[in-house]
Design a protein around this motif. Sequence first.
Motif, PDB file in Angstrom:
ATOM      1  N   SER A  88       0.829  -1.201   0.000  1.00 21.81           N
ATOM      2  CA  SER A  88       0.000   0.000   0.000  1.00 21.81           C
ATOM      3  C   SER A  88       0.874   1.267   0.000  1.00 21.81           C
ATOM      4  O   SER A  88       0.632   2.205  -0.761  1.00 21.81           O
ATOM      5  CB  SER A  88      -0.923  -0.026   1.220  1.00 21.81           C
ATOM      6  OG  SER A  88      -1.593   1.192   1.344  1.00 21.81           O
ATOM      7  N   LEU A  90       4.056   1.454  -0.905  1.00 22.87           N
ATOM      8  CA  LEU A  90       4.849   1.476  -2.133  1.00 22.87           C
ATOM      9  C   LEU A  90       4.041   2.024  -3.308  1.00 22.87           C
ATOM     10  O   LEU A  90       4.504   2.872  -4.072  1.00 22.87           O
ATOM     11  CB  LEU A  90       5.341   0.054  -2.426  1.00 22.87           C
ATOM     12  CG  LEU A  90       6.172  -0.132  -3.686  1.00 22.87           C
ATOM     13  CD1 LEU A  90       7.477   0.646  -3.580  1.00 22.87           C
ATOM     14  CD2 LEU A  90       6.470  -1.606  -3.927  1.00 22.87           C
ATOM     15  N   LYS A  91       2.803   1.556  -3.420  1.00 19.59           N
ATOM     16  CA  LYS A  91       1.916   2.001  -4.497  1.00 19.59           C
ATOM     17  C   LYS A  91       1.707   3.515  -4.424  1.00 19.59           C
ATOM     18  O   LYS A  91       1.767   4.224  -5.426  1.00 19.59           O
ATOM     19  CB  LYS A  91       0.560   1.313  -4.287  1.00 19.59           C
ATOM     20  CG  LYS A  91      -0.071   0.777  -5.509  1.00 19.59           C
ATOM     21  CD  LYS A  91      -1.350  -0.005  -5.210  1.00 19.59           C
ATOM     22  CE  LYS A  91      -2.035   0.364  -3.913  1.00 19.59           C
ATOM     23  NZ  LYS A  91      -3.277  -0.338  -3.633  1.00 19.59           N
ATOM     24  N   HIS A  92       1.489   3.978  -3.209  1.00 17.22           N
ATOM     25  CA  HIS A  92       1.266   5.404  -2.955  1.00 17.22           C
ATOM     26  C   HIS A  92       2.498   6.216  -3.398  1.00 17.22           C
ATOM     27  O   HIS A  92       2.361   7.247  -4.055  1.00 17.22           O
ATOM     28  CB  HIS A  92       1.027   5.541  -1.441  1.00 17.22           C
ATOM     29  CG  HIS A  92       0.627   6.901  -0.962  1.00 17.22           C
ATOM     30  ND1 HIS A  92      -0.413   7.614  -1.520  1.00 17.22           N
ATOM     31  CD2 HIS A  92       1.128   7.681   0.036  1.00 17.22           C
ATOM     32  CE1 HIS A  92      -0.538   8.764  -0.879  1.00 17.22           C
ATOM     33  NE2 HIS A  92       0.390   8.834   0.067  1.00 17.22           N
ATOM     34  N   THR A  93       3.671   5.726  -3.065  1.00 20.00           N
ATOM     35  CA  THR A  93       4.897   6.441  -3.419  1.00 20.00           C
ATOM     36  C   THR A  93       5.173   6.355  -4.918  1.00 20.00           C
ATOM     37  O   THR A  93       5.512   7.351  -5.554  1.00 20.00           O
ATOM     38  CB  THR A  93       6.098   5.857  -2.638  1.00 20.00           C
ATOM     39  OG1 THR A  93       5.786   5.893  -1.252  1.00 20.00           O
ATOM     40  CG2 THR A  93       7.360   6.656  -2.887  1.00 20.00           C
TER      41      THR A  93
ATOM     42  N   MET B 283      10.002   2.962   4.148  1.00 16.48           N
ATOM     43  CA  MET B 283       8.638   2.492   3.857  1.00 16.48           C
ATOM     44  C   MET B 283       8.392   1.153   4.532  1.00 16.48           C
ATOM     45  O   MET B 283       7.334   0.903   5.109  1.00 16.48           O
ATOM     46  CB  MET B 283       8.447   2.316   2.338  1.00 16.48           C
ATOM     47  CG  MET B 283       8.194   3.605   1.614  1.00 16.48           C
ATOM     48  SD  MET B 283       7.762   3.252  -0.109  1.00 16.48           S
ATOM     49  CE  MET B 283       9.260   3.740  -0.906  1.00 16.48           C
ATOM     50  N   ILE B 298      -5.830   0.338   5.670  1.00 16.14           N
ATOM     51  CA  ILE B 298      -4.406   0.634   5.478  1.00 16.14           C
ATOM     52  C   ILE B 298      -4.244   1.738   4.426  1.00 16.14           C
ATOM     53  O   ILE B 298      -3.549   2.734   4.643  1.00 16.14           O
ATOM     54  CB  ILE B 298      -3.632  -0.635   5.039  1.00 16.14           C
ATOM     55  CG1 ILE B 298      -3.683  -1.693   6.143  1.00 16.14           C
ATOM     56  CG2 ILE B 298      -2.190  -0.292   4.696  1.00 16.14           C
ATOM     57  CD1 ILE B 298      -3.193  -3.066   5.711  1.00 16.14           C
ATOM     58  N   ASP B 299      -4.929   1.562   3.298  1.00 13.92           N
ATOM     59  CA  ASP B 299      -4.836   2.568   2.235  1.00 13.92           C
ATOM     60  C   ASP B 299      -5.248   3.944   2.752  1.00 13.92           C
ATOM     61  O   ASP B 299      -4.633   4.959   2.410  1.00 13.92           O
ATOM     62  CB  ASP B 299      -5.736   2.191   1.045  1.00 13.92           C
ATOM     63  CG  ASP B 299      -5.124   1.072   0.196  1.00 13.92           C
ATOM     64  OD1 ASP B 299      -3.938   0.753   0.418  1.00 13.92           O
ATOM     65  OD2 ASP B 299      -5.835   0.516  -0.671  1.00 13.92           O
ATOM     66  N   ILE B 302      -2.657   5.559   5.124  1.00 12.05           N
ATOM     67  CA  ILE B 302      -1.491   6.046   4.381  1.00 12.05           C
ATOM     68  C   ILE B 302      -1.837   7.280   3.541  1.00 12.05           C
ATOM     69  O   ILE B 302      -1.123   8.279   3.559  1.00 12.05           O
ATOM     70  CB  ILE B 302      -0.920   4.912   3.505  1.00 12.05           C
ATOM     71  CG1 ILE B 302      -0.306   3.851   4.432  1.00 12.05           C
ATOM     72  CG2 ILE B 302       0.127   5.428   2.533  1.00 12.05           C
ATOM     73  CD1 ILE B 302      -0.083   2.527   3.784  1.00 12.05           C
ATOM     74  N   PRO B 309       4.334  11.443  -0.242  1.00 12.68           N
ATOM     75  CA  PRO B 309       5.214  10.299   0.051  1.00 12.68           C
ATOM     76  C   PRO B 309       6.660  10.494  -0.396  1.00 12.68           C
ATOM     77  O   PRO B 309       7.576  10.072   0.304  1.00 12.68           O
ATOM     78  CB  PRO B 309       4.555   9.135  -0.698  1.00 12.68           C
ATOM     79  CG  PRO B 309       3.637   9.747  -1.690  1.00 12.68           C
ATOM     80  CD  PRO B 309       3.226  11.073  -1.148  1.00 12.68           C
ATOM     81  N   VAL B 310       6.878  11.137  -1.551  1.00 13.44           N
ATOM     82  CA  VAL B 310       8.268  11.300  -2.001  1.00 13.44           C
ATOM     83  C   VAL B 310       9.012  12.252  -1.059  1.00 13.44           C
ATOM     84  O   VAL B 310      10.145  11.996  -0.646  1.00 13.44           O
ATOM     85  CB  VAL B 310       8.333  11.793  -3.464  1.00 13.44           C
ATOM     86  CG1 VAL B 310       9.780  11.931  -3.909  1.00 13.44           C
ATOM     87  CG2 VAL B 310       7.596  10.829  -4.380  1.00 13.44           C
TER      88      VAL B 310
END
Lengths: 165, 333
Positions: A88, A90-93, B283, B298-299, B302, B309-310
């Motif tokens: 989850s 990783l996908k977001h990033t 991560m 979870i999604d 986040i 995120p970056v």
Amino acid sequence: MVNENFEPKIVGFCCNWCSYRAADLAGTARIKYSPNVRVLRVMCSGRVDPSFVMKALASGADGVLIAGCHPGECHYIEQNYKAMRRYSILKHTLRAMGVEPDRVRLVWASAAEGQQLAEAIDLLVADVRKLGPLKWPGNWTENGQREEALETLLKEHEEAFEVLT
Amino acid sequence: MTQTVEKKAAKGKLAIYWAASCGGCEISILQIDAKILDVDAAFDLVFCPCIADGKVRDIEKMADGEIDVCLFNGGIRNSEQEYMARLLRQKSKVLVAFGSCASEGCIPGLGNLNDRKSIFETVYHQGSATAPENPQNIYPQHETKVPEGILYLPVFYDTLKTLAQTVDVDYFLPGCPPEADNIWKAITAIVEGKLPRKGSTIGVNTTVCEECKRKRNEKKIKKFYRTWEIIPDEETCLLEQGLMCCGIATRAGCGALCPAVNSPCIGCHGPNEGVDDYGARLMSAVASVIDSNNEEEIDRIIAEGIPDPVGTFYRFSLAGSLLRRGSKATVGK
Ligand code: SF4
Ligand code: SF4
Ligand code: FES
């Protein structure tokens, strides 16, 4: 625009206990699935560090499949839930970096589900085919006009030398 | 230290150079305080545009390897910086990637989410916040013809590179900026010839968490907070309180400076030994502390808690990461 000649390169990380056996089963049962996936066996989907996926994409893969045991059935108890959470994030990033979410997929398959795994692979290959090649390394190899600019600098400095000496 | 230094007949040659960086690295060198005199006893500063009037052509005239040590800070953003990196590599016996920018790209490396065109548009385009007035929309050009001839500007790259992605690097010094103690440790090691294996990072091999004095319990997070949303309690681990503290994935050496003042570690000392990709490591660590086994939940945790995120996982290390940059095809989309 689907390029018929494009054959996606997919790296598949399959858990030893379920999905790797499912892939094996699909093979022995002669279930047909796309030959585009290079399957790598890992002991558990929880072993798949996000850096494995990054490395695959950075080395030229067009997509990545992570396959583990169904939730609740991991041989290391909870590790596939960890895989779920990592996936989850990783996908977001990756989305924020411009990698289409359809290129990286987490699926569950028990040892008996050769058919289901084959279908999931076909689906991923079809989706990546639609997206086209990723060509990630090309993202950084071309720094337009670079060599040329370095040459002009060298020339300028040489000229400055001539003036000086 | 001073004695070993004075026994040497000839002084060594030291160069300090900056490329795409903020200047903080130079200032951090001054933080070694009075020891700067020992550095002066051991070395002649042959080149350091920040504080001394050196000329590139003087470096060009030097023999290969004539400079004993070059501390190079900053990433490689344009062709002139690449030229300087190559030149200083050739002329230096020991080349040190000094600080986060040279080692892993740091904040300038976040520009790798964009490319030359989009950066120029933001900076120079008429009406943009940074260039409200530029009626002719003039952009920097590599070549400009003037009556006297052609003038050249360096070419600005689409992708900022780290020093090691450009030339061979002997040692790395982590930190934004590096800590005075560690700078001193590196200089001492170089002077005394007690250098570690080539390619190593000079510093410690533990994580910030190990230097942090906060109390730790089991970490179970249902919601992440941005720093302005809560005032954390001063004794408990910040990550446990839902702040994205990067101490778990970050190389120690700073003495856990930020958590000590109630602020989460943002990762300026980069990855610990043996880690390929800082963001991936972080991560992975964060995934372990989220308290949910439900995909949708979870999604949501986040997406709501980590809107950038970056900037969170790769704030200092995007250029040095495995993927190095965002996709060029989707810049601006
Ligand atoms: S996560 Fe942050 S606050 Fe918690 S122990 Fe590590 S460095 Fe300290
Ligand atoms: S706590 Fe983290 S961000 Fe703060 S100085 Fe140390 S390494 Fe850098
Ligand atoms: S053992 Fe199969 S996912 Fe953990």
